[in-house]
Design a protein around this motif. Structure first.
Motif, PDB file in Angstrom:
ATOM      1  N   THR A  25      65.693  18.436  60.336  1.00 48.18           N
ATOM      2  CA  THR A  25      66.689  17.867  61.227  1.00 48.18           C
ATOM      3  C   THR A  25      66.809  18.736  62.480  1.00 48.18           C
ATOM      4  OG1 THR A  25      68.449  19.178  60.224  1.00 48.18           O
ATOM      5  CG2 THR A  25      68.016  17.002  59.249  1.00 48.18           C
ATOM      6  N   THR A  26      67.546  18.271  63.454  1.00 50.34           N
ATOM      7  CA  THR A  26      67.781  19.074  64.653  1.00 50.34           C
ATOM      8  C   THR A  26      68.479  20.377  64.287  1.00 50.34           C
ATOM      9  OG1 THR A  26      67.912  17.107  66.029  1.00 50.34           O
ATOM     10  CG2 THR A  26      68.892  19.102  66.923  1.00 50.34           C
ATOM     11  N   GLU A  64      65.927  13.060  63.459  1.00 53.48           N
ATOM     12  CA  GLU A  64      66.808  12.276  64.313  1.00 53.48           C
ATOM     13  C   GLU A  64      66.082  11.504  65.410  1.00 53.48           C
ATOM     14  OE1 GLU A  64      67.326  15.446  63.600  1.00 53.48           O
ATOM     15  OE2 GLU A  64      69.216  15.482  62.516  1.00 53.48           O
ATOM     16  N   GLN A 106      67.228  11.954  55.891  1.00 50.88           N
ATOM     17  CA  GLN A 106      67.985  11.064  56.768  1.00 50.88           C
ATOM     18  C   GLN A 106      69.486  11.245  56.573  1.00 50.88           C
ATOM     19  OE1 GLN A 106      65.983   7.460  55.629  1.00 50.88           O
ATOM     20  NE2 GLN A 106      64.663   7.520  57.425  1.00 50.88           N
TER      21      GLN A 106
END
Length: 173
Positions: free
Chosen positions: A8-9, A34, A74
């Motif tokens: 993820t970021t 993302e 996610q």
């Protein structure tokens, strides 16, 4: 061996939280969840190859399904821990995959009745049965070299291999 990191970021931030770490992270391929990159052809190929490796080497477990990992990715993690996966490829294809969590927390040690809290450390913790590999010495050497690179370039402070099966005896850091 080429390395691809999917996270993820915020996971990317945890790996590159130091200025030096952030610049070194540019050396490997990073795919962020993302950015809707999870449906790209590259990710589809990695998942397909991982699934084939799991079954070919008889390492398939419910806990190391790449499809389950993508669903969890996610959903994301929290402010201290984020899911991530490392894919190790060479000219012969996918040699190894690591499903892990990158986390940033205080480590507390006990010495008798005394508690010692270390500075906040970034840990790459491999999930249960999260190291899938082809069993070759070349793959183990390449993965060991890359994990050592993560530490020496200050992308992580510690690597927790508690989730690695004892059959993965060739991994020496």
């Amino acid at each position: 061996m080429k390395t691809t990191l999917i996270t993820t970021t915020y996971g990317r931030y945890l790996f590159g939280r130091t200025k030096h770490g952030a610049s070194e992270l540019e050396e490997i391929r990073v795919i962020l969840a993302e950015d809707d990159n999870l449906s790209s052809g590259e990710v589809t190929d990695l998942v397909r190859d991982c699934e084939a490796l799991r079954h070919k080497t008889k390492q398939a477990r419910r806990s190391n399904s790449p499809y389950g990992f993508l669903q969890g990715l996610q959903k994301g993690g929290n402010d201290k821990a984020q899911p991530c996966a490392l894919f190790f490829r060479d000219i012969n294809g996918l040699g190894a995959t690591m499903f892990a969590i990158v986390k940033y927390d205080n480590i507390q040690y006990r010495l008798g009745k005394f508690k010692i809290t270390a500075n906040r450390l970034t840990t790459l913790a491999v999930r249960r049965a999260g190291f899938i590999h082809d069993g070759s010495a070349t793959t183990f050497a390449a993965v060991t070299k890359r994990l050592s690179w993560f530490i020496s370039n200050r992308l992580v402070d510690r690597i927790d291999l508690g989730g690695v099966d004892t059959e993965s005896h060739g991994l020496n850091i």
